[in-house]
Design a protein around this motif. Structure first.
Motif, PDB file in Angstrom:
ATOM      1  N   THR A   1       0.506  -1.689   0.019  1.00  0.00           N
ATOM      2  CA  THR A   1      -0.243   0.125   0.098  1.00  0.00           C
ATOM      3  C   THR A   1       0.636   1.360  -0.015  1.00  0.00           C
ATOM      4  N   LEU A   2       0.816   1.955  -0.838  1.00  0.00           N
ATOM      5  CA  LEU A   2       2.060   3.165  -1.351  1.00  0.00           C
ATOM      6  C   LEU A   2       0.903   4.496  -1.291  1.00  0.00           C
ATOM      7  N   ARG A   3       0.840   5.613  -1.025  1.00  0.00           N
ATOM      8  CA  ARG A   3       0.751   7.095  -1.389  1.00  0.00           C
ATOM      9  C   ARG A   3       1.925   7.497  -2.111  1.00  0.00           C
ATOM     10  N   ARG A   4       0.737   7.576  -3.246  1.00  0.00           N
ATOM     11  CA  ARG A   4       1.882   9.276  -4.068  1.00  0.00           C
ATOM     12  C   ARG A   4       0.634   9.981  -4.498  1.00  0.00           C
ATOM     13  N   GLY A   5       1.063  11.311  -3.889  1.00  0.00           N
ATOM     14  CA  GLY A   5       0.976  12.587  -4.685  1.00  0.00           C
ATOM     15  C   GLY A   5      -0.373  12.700  -3.391  1.00  0.00           C
ATOM     16  N   GLY A   6      -0.057  11.984  -2.797  1.00  0.00           N
ATOM     17  CA  GLY A   6      -1.218  12.054  -1.692  1.00  0.00           C
ATOM     18  C   GLY A   6      -2.733  10.970  -1.626  1.00  0.00           C
ATOM     19  N   VAL A   7      -2.689  10.745  -2.764  1.00  0.00           N
ATOM     20  CA  VAL A   7      -3.543   9.346  -2.984  1.00  0.00           C
ATOM     21  C   VAL A   7      -3.061   7.747  -2.589  1.00  0.00           C
ATOM     22  N   GLU A   8      -3.775   7.108  -2.245  1.00  0.00           N
ATOM     23  CA  GLU A   8      -2.919   5.428  -1.384  1.00  0.00           C
ATOM     24  C   GLU A   8      -3.486   4.506  -3.134  1.00  0.00           C
ATOM     25  N   LEU A   9      -2.930   3.721  -3.082  1.00  0.00           N
ATOM     26  CA  LEU A   9      -2.874   2.688  -3.925  1.00  0.00           C
ATOM     27  C   LEU A   9      -2.184   1.335  -3.702  1.00  0.00           C
ATOM     28  N   ASP A  10      -2.767   0.159  -3.748  1.00  0.00           N
ATOM     29  CA  ASP A  10      -1.949  -0.788  -3.382  1.00  0.00           C
ATOM     30  C   ASP A  10      -1.104  -1.430  -4.930  1.00  0.00           C
ATOM     31  N   VAL A  11      -0.416  -1.971  -4.551  1.00  0.00           N
ATOM     32  CA  VAL A  11       0.630  -2.633  -5.774  1.00  0.00           C
ATOM     33  C   VAL A  11       0.693  -3.891  -5.627  1.00  0.00           C
ATOM     34  N   VAL A  12       0.231  -4.965  -6.192  1.00  0.00           N
ATOM     35  CA  VAL A  12       0.465  -6.357  -6.170  1.00  0.00           C
ATOM     36  C   VAL A  12       2.066  -6.656  -6.983  1.00  0.00           C
ATOM     37  N   ILE A  13       3.403  -7.189  -6.321  1.00  0.00           N
ATOM     38  CA  ILE A  13       4.268  -7.545  -6.929  1.00  0.00           C
ATOM     39  C   ILE A  13       4.660  -9.022  -7.276  1.00  0.00           C
ATOM     40  N   ASP A  14       4.404  -9.098  -8.328  1.00  0.00           N
ATOM     41  CA  ASP A  14       4.728 -10.474  -8.844  1.00  0.00           C
ATOM     42  C   ASP A  14       6.181 -11.149  -8.551  1.00  0.00           C
ATOM     43  N   LYS A  15       6.475 -11.621  -7.466  1.00  0.00           N
ATOM     44  CA  LYS A  15       8.013 -12.297  -7.534  1.00  0.00           C
ATOM     45  C   LYS A  15       7.526 -13.743  -6.138  1.00  0.00           C
ATOM     46  N   ALA A  16       8.759 -14.689  -6.371  1.00  0.00           N
ATOM     47  CA  ALA A  16       7.966 -15.809  -6.023  1.00  0.00           C
ATOM     48  C   ALA A  16       8.987 -15.267  -4.592  1.00  0.00           C
TER      49      ALA A  16
END
Length: 453
Positions: free
Chosen positions: A46-61
């Motif tokens: 869960t990241l905050r970018r420019g005051g907006v929160e967004l979820d980023v799923v990381i595809d890794k083992a």
């Protein structure tokens, strides 16, 4: 935040400037917890970018590095130090330096990450449980004295009398711990030192090592009782350290106790053999650096130099943590074009005491003239003579007053954090003020030879 190009985070769209809020819904308190979370497969940030929160799923083992280095190690609050040690060097700093230099921490997490020494006076049962469960080691503990009255008086904290119980608990749990004793003449050297080493041998012999170092005094010291070692005192304390190292070797199969290079230089005694440093586990603490340098020189002369740097102990951090302290990235000058004249090795008084006796041998390997330029530390004054505390202004004054021909000046990289000295002068600023290139070199034989080439 630093993003590795082509890494899982980069591919998933994480960008510089993103603020980390949570990992898999958990708000980590520090980079250690963060690392455990992102080691899982397919973590969700869960990241905050420019005051907006967004979820980023990381595809890794599972276990694959995320490819991110954060700009902080502690996310909640650094555990500050509530001791008031009279010998603390932070109290001896001049005003006006950057704020981070005045921060006194007593945080076991920074001990694990960067080799900072903790007194354990703020350590808790919860901290112990976490260290043991997550195997956070090695840790680095300031002991100074095992006599409860002496230790509490040195720390100016009544908890200093009892906090070594946490050291015993850590050792009993199998945690790797390195200890340190800062020697203050008239306070904890001599007979007090002997008692300390005896009790460590009996009660805390599971310590991986114990470094014994003299206190550092700057001209800003206001503690009138503090003073530096005399050569006679240094010789006497080294004798005590070596006697108890021999006893520890007989009883426990390890020497445990190691005196700092500064003590040997003050005493005028030859440095011990490399085997006495038992893997140079406190190299960054100024213990064994001279012997490692001399042994490296011999390897170069035999034609069998190491392909890797000289051992530098166990001090390390997790991959995502920012580089700080001894791990700080140093931005060196790569495009300098030195003249064919002498390469001048610029160092502090202790460094000169190590390099001076073998300068001709290093010059023979370099194939060019080498000179030594010793810089007195006027910025801090006192007995601060280590290369890592040299400032840009003191180096500049020494270079500008040097009247002999020079093709390049080689300064110790340990005096830099990034590209800046403690007094905030940058390496670029230093070069702009000199007619001869100034190059930062690692304080090893290989580093000097490479920079002088």
């Amino acid at each position: 935040m630093e993003i590795v190009a082509g890494g899982p985070a980069d591919v998933a769209g994480v960008v510089l400037g993103d603020e980390l809020v949570a990992v898999n819904g958990v708000v980590p308190g520090d980079v250690i917890e963060y690392q455990r979370l992102v080691d899982e497969s397919v973590p969700e940030l869960t990241l905050r970018r420019g005051g907006v929160e967004l979820d980023v799923v990381i595809d890794k083992a599972e276990g694959v590095p995320l490819g991110v280095r954060l700009d902080k190690s502690i996310f909640d609050r650094v555990q500050t130090c509530d001791n008031h040690c009279e010998f603390c060097f932070i109290y001896q700093l001049p005003p006006g330096m950057r704020k981070s230099l005045y921060l006194k921490d007593d945080d076991y997490r920074l001990s694990f990450l960067y080799g900072n020494f903790t007194t354990l006076t703020r350590f808790t049962e919860l901290d112990l449980a976490r260290v043991v469960e997550e195997r956070l080691g090695p840790l680095y503990v300031s002991i100074h004295a095992t006599d409860p009255d002496v230790r509490s008086a040195m720390l100016r904290n009544p908890r200093g009398a009892t906090s070594l119980r946490w050291l015993r608990a850590l050792l009993d749990a199998g945690t790797t711990v390195h200890g340190q004793v800062v020697l203050c003449p008239g306070i904890n050297r001599g007979a007090v030192l002997e008692r300390t080493l005896a009790e460590i041998t009996a009660r805390y012999h599971r310590l991986a090592s114990v470094g014994v170092v003299p206190l550092g005094l700057s001209r800003f010291n206001e503690e009138k009782a503090l003073r530096a070692h005399t050569p006679e005192e240094a010789r006497a304390d080294i004798e005590i350290i070596e006697q108890w190292a021999a006893i520890a070797q007989r009883r426990h199969g390890r020497r445990i106790f190691q005196a700092s290079d500064e003590l040997y230089l003050t005493a005028g005694i030859d440095f011990p053999d490399a085997s006495d440093y038992e893997g140079f586990t406190q190299h960054e603490n100024g213990i064994g650096m001279a012997r490692a340098f001399y042994d490296e020189l011999e390897r170069f002369e035999r034609g069998t130099p190491l392909l890797l740097p000289v051992p530098t102990g166990e001090w390390r951090t997790v991959p995502a943590a920012p580089d700080e302290g001894y791990r700080a990235i140093r931005h060196l000058v790569d495009d300098a074009s030195p003249d064919p004249g002498a390469a001048v090795i610029v160092t502090g008084e202790y460094g000169a005491g190590v390099i001076g006796p073998v300068l001709d041998r290093v010059a023979a390997l370099a194939g060019r003239e080498l000179r030594l330029l010793t810089v007195r530390n006027d910025f801090f004054g006192g007995n601060t003579a280590v290369a890592g505390l040299l400032t840009g202004q003191d180096i500049l004054a020494a270079v500008q007053s040097d009247t002999e021909p020079a093709g390049v000046y080689l300064i110790p990289d340990v005096a830099l954090s990034g590209d800046r000295f403690l007094d905030e002068m940058s390496l670029a600023d230093l070069n702009a003020s000199t007619d001869v290139p100034v190059v930062a070199a690692a304080a090893t034989v290989g580093g000097l030879l490479g920079a002088a080439a």
